[in-house]
Design an enzyme around this catalytic site. Structure first.
Site, PDB file in Angstrom:
ATOM      1  CD  GLU A  42      31.684  47.127  41.103  1.00 27.43           C
ATOM      2  OE1 GLU A  42      31.518  46.140  41.546  1.00 27.43           O
ATOM      3  OE2 GLU A  42      31.854  47.044  39.847  1.00 27.43           O
ATOM      4  NE  ARG A 272      26.179  38.560  50.377  1.00 26.45           N
ATOM      5  CZ  ARG A 272      26.744  39.413  49.658  1.00 26.45           C
ATOM      6  NH1 ARG A 272      28.303  39.167  49.419  1.00 26.45           N
ATOM      7  NH2 ARG A 272      26.202  40.474  49.074  1.00 26.45           N
ATOM      8  CE  LYS A 282      26.660  46.914  45.078  1.00 28.54           C
ATOM      9  NZ  LYS A 282      27.903  47.801  44.979  1.00 28.54           N
TER      10      LYS A 282
HETATM   11  P1  ATP Z   1      26.586  42.791  45.038  1.00 28.28           P
HETATM   12  O1  ATP Z   1      27.472  41.603  44.749  1.00 28.28           O
HETATM   13  O2  ATP Z   1      25.331  42.958  45.545  1.00 28.28           O
HETATM   14  O3  ATP Z   1      27.156  43.966  43.782  1.00 28.28           O
HETATM   15  P2  ATP Z   1      28.983  43.665  46.549  1.00 28.28           P
HETATM   16  O4  ATP Z   1      29.283  42.688  47.777  1.00 28.28           O
HETATM   17  O5  ATP Z   1      29.805  43.443  45.259  1.00 28.28           O
HETATM   18  O6  ATP Z   1      27.439  43.383  46.280  1.00 28.28           O
HETATM   19  P3  ATP Z   1      30.176  45.950  47.135  1.00 28.28           P
HETATM   20  O7  ATP Z   1      29.789  47.543  46.896  1.00 28.28           O
HETATM   21  O8  ATP Z   1      31.398  45.239  46.475  1.00 28.28           O
HETATM   22  O9  ATP Z   1      28.940  45.260  46.757  1.00 28.28           O
HETATM   23  O10 ATP Z   1      30.210  45.796  48.783  1.00 28.28           O
HETATM   24  C1  ATP Z   1      30.969  46.546  49.661  1.00 28.28           C
HETATM   25  C2  ATP Z   1      31.211  46.101  50.850  1.00 28.28           C
HETATM   26  O11 ATP Z   1      29.713  45.741  51.469  1.00 28.28           O
HETATM   27  C3  ATP Z   1      32.099  44.756  50.635  1.00 28.28           C
HETATM   28  O12 ATP Z   1      32.974  44.751  51.782  1.00 28.28           O
HETATM   29  C4  ATP Z   1      30.822  43.686  50.935  1.00 28.28           C
HETATM   30  O13 ATP Z   1      31.486  42.597  51.412  1.00 28.28           O
HETATM   31  C5  ATP Z   1      29.747  44.423  51.913  1.00 28.28           C
HETATM   32  N1  ATP Z   1      28.502  43.829  51.656  1.00 28.28           N
HETATM   33  C6  ATP Z   1      27.791  43.752  50.343  1.00 28.28           C
HETATM   34  N2  ATP Z   1      26.711  43.076  50.540  1.00 28.28           N
HETATM   35  C7  ATP Z   1      26.703  42.767  51.873  1.00 28.28           C
HETATM   36  C8  ATP Z   1      25.789  41.973  52.846  1.00 28.28           C
HETATM   37  N3  ATP Z   1      24.491  41.509  52.309  1.00 28.28           N
HETATM   38  N4  ATP Z   1      26.020  41.663  53.895  1.00 28.28           N
HETATM   39  C9  ATP Z   1      27.144  42.214  54.722  1.00 28.28           C
HETATM   40  N5  ATP Z   1      28.082  42.919  53.634  1.00 28.28           N
HETATM   41  C10 ATP Z   1      27.701  43.100  52.651  1.00 28.28           C
HETATM   42 MG    MG Z   2      31.841  43.610  45.076  1.00 24.24          MG
END
Ligand code: ATP
Ligand code: MG
Length: 567
Positions: A42, A272, A282
């Site tokens: 995102e 994760r 984020k």
């Molecule tokens: P946040 O909740 O911090 O905004 P997010 O998971 O919503 O993080 P995205 O940009 O939606 O962030 O994530 C893109 C991809 O990265 C998704 O497939 C997510 O599962 C993966 N991802 C995000 N954080 C992690 C992590 N800590 N470890 C492994 N994969 C991750």
């Molecule tokens: Mg997300």
């Protein structure tokens, strides 16, 4: 089957569970043997090391099985997303060493999603709810207790269609209406209790501007986008496990609508990445940036890819770390020291060795001729001869580290102390003869005599002395600013229930040293060039560094001294 393709048990076991699933699908001829993954960030912030783990998985699988990994920006919430984030995400993925097939945006599918929502309404499978979000939450029930139906659940299709259209007009009030799927308010999976599909947002979208006023939720965009693109394996993190039945249900409906049943994406979840002494959210990282607790998303203390790049981490080191921790079905907290060890190991093979004195004190070689200088040869990297050499100037007056001298030293002090010998790296053996102190008793100058026969590399230079010190000629070096980083947070686990993460911040995570010196060769290095300050650690010129005002970031020390201090 070709003999070479038959895997031994050992090989099969060393595959990650994701690879095992994929090999099973391939063996069964699913999706005609096609492998397509996606990385779906995102654009609401910068990528962090957790994303690197997902990237290594999504791109790694596509590469290994001759498939393709596309990039899809999950841009369904205009109030949080922008193009700056898009640009930086593209840059970070490239820097990590990966190449995507296509770049897609969930916003490319807004019309298709809208049409699908209309189809669901017409089927009696969706309705517009005019309750407040609080009312809707109250009616959700608990996992063991059924929820309550919304009073709007059974409104006629025509009314739903009219209201859904109204939701997409500039006049619609944010929060006044949502579109919900009409599924099952008693389902033990809470995601089935009439999940919200659309909400009203008037913030202009970074790509579609003001065309839309109603935007799909994650659960009504992600799986559908996977389906539209032809993704075969939609790999994500464990928190999406409970979303999977809903993911599958919407795909069922889509297939029914399309009457195309020849392929479908499956969602696979892995753990994760969580790291000690930092955060991976984020939302929280954005708070640190906005509240100016760090100097931007690329502050070298941040767990972001851009922060790590600026700090001097190598993409290879990051990838090696991700490989070493592997992928499982259980959430865990990984030790930051493991990441640092992987970086250190990679930089050892890569970094150019240079001299820097961070805490200087003057050393005068009393028997060395005034005004004479010599160019000493320094090997750039003993691990890699091809990296060549450079020279550093030697003279009568030098800077050495204050810590490298002790007037009354214990027996095991193998550095400089009166009456003892040490080698000056790439130069001569010297014998300490004394020092001068100021009225406060602080050391002002140290004196030594050199042995002209002991020049490094010269015959007879092989006399054994215990210590080797680095040095700089005071007239042939440059003043430098050096930034030393400590952990961003004071505690291993920052996800403490009920604890405000601000209170866990380490107030001393940045130390700026302005009275340091480096050899001119180091001052000319640019951001992106890996350096080792000999005997100190790995460093990289900051993006703001200039040869006139060099600035260096400490990447990581030569050893894991940190673990000891805190145990
Ligand atoms: P946040 O909740 O911090 O905004 P997010 O998971 O919503 O993080 P995205 O940009 O939606 O962030 O994530 C893109 C991809 O990265 C998704 O497939 C997510 O599962 C993966 N991802 C995000 N954080 C992690 C992590 N800590 N470890 C492994 N994969 C991750
Ligand atoms: Mg997300």
């Amino acid at each position: 089957m070709d003999k070479q393709e038959i895997k031994t048990n050992e090989e099969r076991q060393s595959l990650s569970f994701v690879e095992q699933m994929i090999e099973k699908d391939l063996a069964e001829g699913k999706n005609n043997g096609r492998i397509q993954t996606r990385f779906p960030p995102e654009p609401n912030g910068y990528l962090h090391i957790g994303h690197a783990k997902a990237i290594c998985m999504d791109f790694g699988i596509a590469t290994k099985y001759n498939g393709v990994c596309n990039l899809r920006f999950d841009d369904t919430n205009p109030s949080k997303e922008n193009n700056e984030y898009v640009e930086n995400i593209l840059n970070d993925i490239h820097w990590l060493g990966f190449q995507w097939g296509n770049v897609y945006y969930a916003s490319d599918y807004f019309q298709q999603l809208w049409d699908f929502a209309v189809w669901l309404i017409e089927k009696g499978l969706a309705y517009v709810d005019e309750q407040t979000s609080e009312q809707i939450a109250e009616q959700k029930g608990t996992p063991t207790e059924a929820g309550t139906n919304s009073p709007y659940r059974d409104r006629p299709v025509e009314e739903n269609l009219a209201l859904f259209k109204k939701m997409n007009t500039p006049e619609a009030v944010e929060g006044s209406m949502v579109l919900r799927a009409k599924l099952d308010m008693a389902n033990p999976n809470m995601h089935f209790r009439d999940p919200i599909m659309y909400r009203i947002i008037h913030t202009p979208h970074h790509r579609t501007g003001t065309k839309w006023n109603a935007y799909p939720m994650y659960d009504f965009a992600h799986g559908q986008s996977d389906y539209f693109e032809g993704v075969t394996h939609s790999i994500c993190t464990l928190e999406f496990v409970p979303h999977r039945p809903l993911y599958d249900r919407f795909i069922d409906y889509l297939q029914e609508k399309d009457q195309q049943h020849d392929y479908r994406p499956v969602q696979i979840e892995f753990n994760r990445l969580n790291l000690t002494y930092t955060i991976m959210s984020k939302r929280k990282l954005l708070a640190l940036v906005e509240e100016k607790r760090v100097n931007g998303w690329d502050d070298p203390r941040m767990p972001t890819i851009s922060g790590m790049r600026r700090r001097g981490y190598s993409p290879e080191g990051i990838r090696n770390f991700i490989n070493s921790i592997g992928y499982t079905k259980f959430d865990a907290l990984n030790d930051m020291a493991l990441l640092e060890a992987a970086i250190r190991e990679d930089l050892n093979a890569r970094a150019t060795r240079v001299s820097a004195v961070l805490n200087p004190v003057k050393l005068v070689i009393t028997n060395y001729p005034e005004n004479e200088t010599e160019e000493m040869v320094a090997i750039n990297n003993p691990e890699n001869e091809a990296d060549g050499t450079h020279t550093t100037t030697f003279s009568k007056t030098l800077w050495i580290e204050r810590d490298d001298f002790m007037e009354d030293a214990p027996k095991k002090f193998f550095r400089l102390t009166p009456g003892k010998e040490v080698r000056l790296k790439n130069a001569y053996i010297i014998m300490c003869t004394g020092c001068k102190k100021n009225e406060k008793g602080e050391i002002e100058e140290i004196y030594a005599e050199y042995d002209p026969e002991s020049k490094s590399g010269r015959e007879g230079a092989s006399r054994k002395v215990k210590g080797t010190l680095h040095w700089l000629s005071t007239e042939h070096c440059r003043k430098a600013e050096v930034r030393i980083y400590d952990r961003l947070f004071n505690v291993e686990n920052t996800a403490v229930e009920g604890q405000d993460f601000h209170e866990l911040l380490n107030p001393d995570s940045l130390q700026v040293m302005t009275e340091c010196y480096v050899e001119p060769y180091a001052a000319e290095r640019k951001a992106g060039e890996y350096l080792q300050f000999q005997r100190i650690g790995y460093f990289m010129a900051d993006i703001d560094s200039t040869p006139e005002h060099p600035i260096f970031n400490k990447t990581v020390g030569l050893k894991d001294s940190w673990a000891k201090i805190n145990k």
